[in-house]
Design a protein around this motif. Structure first.
Motif, short mmCIF file in Angstrom:
data_model
loop_
_atom_site.label_atom_id
_atom_site.label_comp_id
_atom_site.label_asym_id
_atom_site.label_seq_id
_atom_site.Cartn_x
_atom_site.Cartn_y
_atom_site.Cartn_z
N LEU A 178 -7.98 -1.82 -3.20
CA LEU A 178 -7.65 -1.15 -2.73
C LEU A 178 -6.50 -0.29 -3.48
O LEU A 178 -6.26 0.90 -4.60
CB LEU A 178 -6.90 -0.71 -1.16
N VAL A 179 -5.55 -1.15 -4.10
CA VAL A 179 -4.61 -0.52 -4.75
C VAL A 179 -5.04 -0.04 -5.76
O VAL A 179 -3.91 0.99 -6.72
CB VAL A 179 -2.90 -1.34 -4.57
N ASP A 180 -5.43 -1.61 -6.83
CA ASP A 180 -5.90 -1.36 -8.32
C ASP A 180 -6.92 -0.31 -8.18
O ASP A 180 -7.04 0.65 -9.06
CB ASP A 180 -6.87 -2.49 -8.17
N PHE A 215 -1.97 11.49 -4.59
CA PHE A 215 -1.37 10.69 -3.33
C PHE A 215 -0.52 11.53 -2.54
O PHE A 215 1.09 11.04 -3.59
CB PHE A 215 -2.34 9.10 -3.39
N ARG A 216 -0.38 11.37 -1.47
CA ARG A 216 0.54 11.30 -0.84
C ARG A 216 0.56 11.01 0.98
O ARG A 216 -0.66 10.99 1.25
CB ARG A 216 1.15 13.08 -0.37
N LEU A 226 0.83 -1.27 -0.26
CA LEU A 226 0.06 -0.24 0.10
C LEU A 226 1.27 1.30 -0.28
O LEU A 226 0.78 1.88 -0.59
CB LEU A 226 -1.03 0.23 1.33
N TYR A 227 1.82 1.13 1.10
CA TYR A 227 2.68 2.64 0.32
C TYR A 227 3.61 2.82 -0.55
O TYR A 227 3.59 3.78 -1.08
CB TYR A 227 3.47 2.44 2.15
N ALA A 228 3.44 1.64 -1.11
CA ALA A 228 4.18 1.50 -2.56
C ALA A 228 3.67 2.77 -3.82
O ALA A 228 3.98 3.64 -4.44
CB ALA A 228 4.93 0.03 -3.36
N GLU A 229 2.11 1.90 -3.36
CA GLU A 229 1.02 2.95 -4.49
C GLU A 229 0.59 4.16 -3.57
O GLU A 229 1.31 4.83 -5.03
CB GLU A 229 0.04 1.79 -4.25
N ASN A 253 -2.47 1.33 10.00
CA ASN A 253 -3.35 2.18 9.91
C ASN A 253 -1.95 3.09 8.77
O ASN A 253 -1.05 3.79 8.92
CB ASN A 253 -3.05 3.28 11.41
N VAL A 254 -2.46 2.98 7.57
CA VAL A 254 -2.01 3.58 6.54
C VAL A 254 -3.01 5.06 6.53
O VAL A 254 -3.96 4.89 5.58
CB VAL A 254 -1.87 2.95 5.73
N CYS A 255 -2.34 6.24 6.84
CA CYS A 255 -2.66 7.74 6.66
C CYS A 255 -1.75 7.77 5.26
O CYS A 255 -0.88 8.00 4.97
CB CYS A 255 -2.74 8.19 7.80
#
Ligand SMILES: *Cc1c(COP(=O)(O)O)cnc(C)c1O
Length: 356
Positions: free
Chosen positions: A344-346, A278-279, A268-271, A291-293
């Motif tokens: 989610l990445v897709d 996004f950032r 997820l962070y890679a995407e 928890n990925v914000c």
């Protein structure tokens, strides 16, 4: 359609834990009664409590000299119960966000509190470093994973004084050297079960040292003596927790879980880093694996609601960021499969194609 559940808590649970619990609510162990209808002093129930304790000890490799308690009141009650039991004169706290601040507020009712460092000035976008833990305090308190801001202390730190940790949202996500801590606590509802039960891992020798009188229900020693059944325990919550830990053990335990959680977070962070819309909001080294914000880049800010809607039509729920951070928060707790993260990445990739 089963949803992709990115909720921050209460959150996704393993399907097999839910199924086993539904069965036990209908007919517990084939005894013709619901688990809700029997005495918590019965043999069948005591076996569940014993199994739950044993799983905690095994999965976290908890050494002798520690007790594991299952109480009510949530992590929020521990903000008060911890200082009640072990704060005599002074304690030190690391302020890494909302939950840490709430713990600090309660501790001040019991003694002097020294805040050794705070991430407040940068809206808690990183974990403070380079602070000194004082020697003259009863304990040092940390919040290992900051559920709201998405930052995490990913290693066991060395402390010259008793170390106390709120691990509500990252317990059982990485191997922990329990011997470095005097007390670990958390609400179950992020990674180990539903709301209604709170875990406390406490080293025996830190108790019984405060001068104030303790109400019976506040005194950890009473709960230790009664095996977490000083009063009626929250049986369904404990049952689901036991089944959740059985699932965790079946997949290979905490070390395997850590690998899977890291893989999900990296994906997820890679995407987020690749996608120009996004950032991430947290310093890379302190990014939480739970928890990925993330937010929309300034140029695309007005697309935020659109993306939320876009994700929703693809079965994603619980993605809205906390109001203090804004944007999005994908909570990718233990029971969330990597397929949901991939979905989610897709979705982010597709949204980028449509909008840039
Ligand atoms: C959710 C959470 C809490 C609060 O837990 P309750 O069981 O609802 O009181 C405290 N600390 C952290 C780190 C949390 O994520």
């Amino acid at each position: 359609m089963k949803k992709h559940n990115f909720g921050a808590g209460p959150c996704i649970l393993p399907q097999q834990a839910l199924d086993a619990t539904v069965a036990a609510i209908k007919d517990f162990n084939g005894i013709g009664l619901s688990v809700l209808e029997i005495s918590h002093r019965s043999k069948d129930w005591e076996a569940v409590m014993d199994e739950c304790r044993a799983l905690w000890k095994e999965l976290l490799n908890i050494p002798d000299g520690y007790n594991v308690l299952f109480l009510s009141g949530g992590a929020s009650m521990q903000f008060m119960q911890v200082p009640y039991n072990i704060l005599n004169k002074k304690a030190a706290y690391l302020d890494t966000g909302v939950w840490a601040s709430k713990a600090i507020k309660e501790a001040k009712l019991f003694g002097e509190v020294q805040i050794v460092a705070s991430g407040k000035d940068n809206n808690y976008s990183s974990i403070p470093k380079g602070y000194t833990i004082p020697n003259d305090v009863d304990y040092f308190h940390i919040t290992t994973n900051n559920t709201i801001y998405g930052s995490e202390i990913k290693e066991d730190i060395d402390s010259p004084v008793n170390l106390v940790a709120d691990m509500s949202s990252d317990i059982m996500t990485r191997p922990v050297d329990v011997s470095k801590y005097a007390l670990i606590y958390g609400g179950a509802q992020k990674n180990v079960g539903p709301a209604g039960v709170t875990f406390i891992i406490v080293r025996d020798d830190i108790l019984g040292k405060v001068e104030r009188p303790l109400p019976s229900m506040m005194d950890y020693r009473n709960h230790i003596k009664e095996g977490s059944m000083y009063n009626t325990p929250p049986v369904v919550s404990i049952y689901i927790m036991t089944e959740t830990l059985k699932w965790l053990k079946s997949i290979g335990g905490v070390a395997e879980m850590h690998k899977r959680d890291n893989a999900k977070a990296e994906l997820l962070y890679a995407e987020i880093d690749r996608n120009k819309m996004f950032r991430g909001t947290v310093t890379k080294e302190d990014r939480s694996i739970m928890n990925v914000c993330f937010v929309m880049e300034e140029a695309y800010k007005e697309k935020e609601a659109d993306f939320m809607e876009f994700a929703k039509t693809r079965g994603m729920v619980g993605l809205k960021g906390h109001r203090l951070v804004g944007g999005f928060r994908a909570s990718i707790y233990n029971a969330l499969p990597i397929e949901s993260v991939q979905a989610l990445v897709d979705c982010m990739k597709e949204f980028e194609k449509l909008n840039t």
